[in-house]
Design a protein around this motif. Sequence first.
Motif, short mmCIF file in Angstrom:
data_model
loop_
_atom_site.label_atom_id
_atom_site.label_comp_id
_atom_site.label_asym_id
_atom_site.label_seq_id
_atom_site.Cartn_x
_atom_site.Cartn_y
_atom_site.Cartn_z
N GLU A 1 -9.65 -8.87 4.59
CA GLU A 1 -9.64 -8.39 5.98
C GLU A 1 -10.96 -8.72 6.68
O GLU A 1 -10.99 -9.06 7.86
CB GLU A 1 -9.46 -6.87 6.02
CG GLU A 1 -8.06 -6.37 5.87
CD GLU A 1 -8.01 -4.87 6.06
OE1 GLU A 1 -7.10 -4.41 6.77
OE2 GLU A 1 -8.85 -4.15 5.51
N GLN A 2 -12.05 -8.58 5.95
CA GLN A 2 -13.37 -8.74 6.53
C GLN A 2 -13.78 -10.19 6.74
O GLN A 2 -14.68 -10.46 7.53
CB GLN A 2 -14.41 -8.04 5.63
CG GLN A 2 -14.24 -6.53 5.58
CD GLN A 2 -15.15 -5.88 4.57
OE1 GLN A 2 -15.57 -6.50 3.59
NE2 GLN A 2 -15.47 -4.61 4.78
N TYR B 1 -8.06 -6.89 -0.92
CA TYR B 1 -7.46 -7.00 0.41
C TYR B 1 -8.48 -6.62 1.48
O TYR B 1 -8.52 -7.22 2.56
CB TYR B 1 -6.23 -6.10 0.51
CG TYR B 1 -5.44 -6.37 1.78
CD1 TYR B 1 -4.52 -7.40 1.84
CD2 TYR B 1 -5.64 -5.60 2.93
CE1 TYR B 1 -3.81 -7.67 3.00
CE2 TYR B 1 -4.94 -5.86 4.09
CZ TYR B 1 -4.02 -6.89 4.12
OH TYR B 1 -3.33 -7.17 5.28
N ARG B 2 -9.33 -5.63 1.17
CA ARG B 2 -10.34 -5.22 2.14
C ARG B 2 -11.32 -6.37 2.42
O ARG B 2 -11.69 -6.62 3.58
CB ARG B 2 -11.11 -4.00 1.61
CG ARG B 2 -12.19 -3.48 2.56
CD ARG B 2 -11.60 -3.05 3.87
NE ARG B 2 -12.61 -2.52 4.78
CZ ARG B 2 -12.37 -2.27 6.07
NH1 ARG B 2 -11.19 -2.52 6.61
NH2 ARG B 2 -13.33 -1.77 6.84
N TYR C 1 -10.93 -6.14 12.09
CA TYR C 1 -10.34 -5.32 11.05
C TYR C 1 -10.58 -3.84 11.33
O TYR C 1 -11.54 -3.46 11.97
CB TYR C 1 -10.86 -5.69 9.66
CG TYR C 1 -12.36 -5.62 9.48
CD1 TYR C 1 -13.00 -4.40 9.27
CD2 TYR C 1 -13.14 -6.77 9.48
CE1 TYR C 1 -14.37 -4.32 9.09
CE2 TYR C 1 -14.51 -6.71 9.30
CZ TYR C 1 -15.12 -5.48 9.10
OH TYR C 1 -16.47 -5.42 8.92
N ASN D 1 -12.65 2.20 -0.72
CA ASN D 1 -13.34 1.22 0.12
C ASN D 1 -14.28 1.86 1.14
O ASN D 1 -14.89 1.16 1.94
CB ASN D 1 -12.33 0.37 0.89
CG ASN D 1 -11.62 -0.62 -0.01
OD1 ASN D 1 -12.24 -1.26 -0.86
ND2 ASN D 1 -10.31 -0.74 0.16
N ARG D 2 -14.39 3.17 1.11
CA ARG D 2 -15.09 3.86 2.19
C ARG D 2 -16.31 4.61 1.68
O ARG D 2 -16.33 5.09 0.55
CB ARG D 2 -14.13 4.83 2.89
CG ARG D 2 -14.65 5.29 4.23
CD ARG D 2 -13.59 6.02 5.02
NE ARG D 2 -14.13 6.48 6.27
CZ ARG D 2 -13.58 7.42 7.02
NH1 ARG D 2 -12.45 7.98 6.64
NH2 ARG D 2 -14.13 7.79 8.15
N ASP E 1 0.83 -1.20 0.00
CA ASP E 1 0.00 0.00 0.00
C ASP E 1 0.86 1.26 0.00
O ASP E 1 0.59 2.21 -0.73
CB ASP E 1 -0.91 0.02 1.24
CG ASP E 1 -1.76 -1.23 1.38
OD1 ASP E 1 -1.18 -2.29 1.70
OD2 ASP E 1 -2.98 -1.15 1.19
N ALA F 1 -12.18 1.17 6.99
CA ALA F 1 -11.54 1.38 5.68
C ALA F 1 -10.82 2.73 5.66
O ALA F 1 -11.39 3.75 6.03
CB ALA F 1 -12.58 1.32 4.57
N MET G 1 -9.37 -3.32 -3.00
CA MET G 1 -10.67 -3.88 -2.64
C MET G 1 -10.58 -5.35 -2.25
O MET G 1 -11.23 -5.79 -1.29
CB MET G 1 -11.65 -3.70 -3.80
CG MET G 1 -12.02 -2.26 -4.07
SD MET G 1 -13.20 -2.08 -5.44
CE MET G 1 -14.63 -2.92 -4.76
#
Length: 701
Positions: free
Chosen positions: A187-188, A183-184, A294, A302-303, A141, A297, A181
């Motif tokens: 995470e979830q 990776y997000r 997690y 992602n937010r 990142d 975001a 996205m």
Amino acid sequence: MNYYDNFIEEFDDIEERYELVLSRIRQITHESVVKQPYGGYFTHVAAFITRIGDVLELVRKDALSDRSLSQLEAMNHGLYSDILGDNYNKSYANYRYITDEFMKDYSREKNEIKKIAQLLGFVYNEIRGMTVYAFEGRIVDITLLAELFVQIYFMFQDNFTVKELEDVIYYFENDYAEFFMSYRIREQLSPDLTFATDIIMNSDLEDVSYLYKYGEYISKNEIDTAIYLSTFTEEEIESIARTYTEGYRLGFEAAKIDLSAKKTVNIRYFLGQERMVKAAIEQFRAMGLEPICYRYAVSRINRRLISRVGYSSTVPNKQLEYDHRMDEALFLDKKLMERKLEVLRQAYRNLAHEASVYAGPAVIEVFGENPFEPVSCDANPVLDKKQQEIQVEYRTESAQIVNEYIEQDKCSFTIIAYPIPEIGDRYREIFRDTVRINTLDNELFRHIHQNIIDELDKADRVRVVGKGSNETDMLVMLHELDDPAKETNFENCVADVNIPVGEVFTSPKLTGTHGILNVSEVYLDGLRYVNLKLKFEDGKIAGYDCDNYSDHDMNQKFIRENLLGGRDTLPIGEFAIGTNTTAYVMANKYNIVYKLPILIVEKMGPHFAVGDTCYSWSEDNKLYNPDGKEIVAKDNECSILRKTDLAKAYFNCHTDITIPYDEIGGIYALHSDGTETAIIEDGRFVLPGTEKLNEPFQEKI
């Protein structure tokens, strides 16, 4: 889990790319190639990235633990000082400031300069997200954002058009959507990403130094919360956690969902609550559930607006959050929306098993922050009408994808709330009283609720009327019961998934529901609304206003952008009568009514929710009240469209608006024969069998 080493293994050239770009950025801090007024921006941002490099080096060497508490405090403050308090007035993350600075470029048109300022302000705010990436060891990142910065830096050494700058940022968002996205979603859904879990389970929670391992802004709230929780005995902590985890288990039991088929639970919490969360993790593990913890975001792709879904700390600057809430206006179009949907679907496809064993969220909210009233600024990016429509379409289609892999009728949740020290000098008293509120007698309320439901089920309409200056006058249409002996319109809500205890609610018919909903002051999603008025026709918002601004158009814009989410209207998804008078009295005792979260406030009077029903995506689940009657009012004229046109059925929002008891003139059950029965009059319960709810008004907590 060592995130840094994992990234190095997964991206074999990333370390080399990182070293190259960081070396170049270190040089930029000493260069003056870019002319003013832009040169100062690049020097400042380069210096910030250099500092991030120093943090990442400490993380890579596992050297953070060698730092003293005072050193950690200084590091944390240094990373956030640029946006704290008055410093934000001269921060390049502040659109007003960066625009004013760049207006010193007299070679370009003002509209071009404004766009350049917005694009660079956005990039800097995204780069500020490197702070938490560094503490997690997320070198990829950091590298991607650093490379974007250098690419833009080189552009400013030569002639460029605003369109070229826009394209660079657009294609960055487009090209790396898959990485950010995917990776997000990982995470979830994956319990293997244990950054926060490791902090909770392996740290000495008596030493507040552990708070600085997250990389989040650490304020007095987090420190004093951790210190206060350290004064509780293990038995007290386990009891507080048990209220929360047992509520989660009971939610599955009440919905007749097999919890044993699930393997993971998402725990959302506020930094400082780790003792409580550690006990909850152990209790969830006893149920066969592994924790997924997690962070909210960080990247804009992602937010959504200013929401923080995940673990979080005190927001260092709420005005900054508000200013950047629509940053996607700088790059969002139909093509990018389609790209995001494609990436989202593939990410869930890759994690289909993890999604199938995910049980749902267990949320610990906080309350007590000082009220925030945002200041609007023309320099901020704002979604245009077409982009708002794209955003609404994305939310609808993305929700369908999520629900395809995480079936809502096979999941549950729980949510509870506790105060933070910012609430005032009586924080510890309020915390103890909140524990009491969260553990009120379920059986007592269940019986009282049944008396209310029995009366409401005889009615075909409910009228809610305000008193004094409150102009509320709502007529709520109820569904017709085919078999009143076996069916009910209202759910008897006690403290399982929704803690604390205290409401009966339904999904009303939209057709015929109309009137004015008015509340003198309310906080919704962290934003204050003054004298909010909503006009309803056939259950949908047909007009709105508030007194936040002296300008009528600004009030209209504020409501449309925030409460309506850019839509023209929203339907009523829920009508409820809150019964937790103990919470109401506590709130007035400490004068904290407007600092409480919706979770508690909705139990402190009648409320209406705009958006989806409480049963969205799981309407076909059969649910029963404790008396054995089936809850049948789970659909309305919008949600029923799921059977013919799914895109029109859901709005992917649900915002509760509560009228406090002292603004209620009456709530009346209206019968088809023209008679009526009062449930509440002059802010007090008058229906036989509900008298005990008035006792807290005469007592001290």
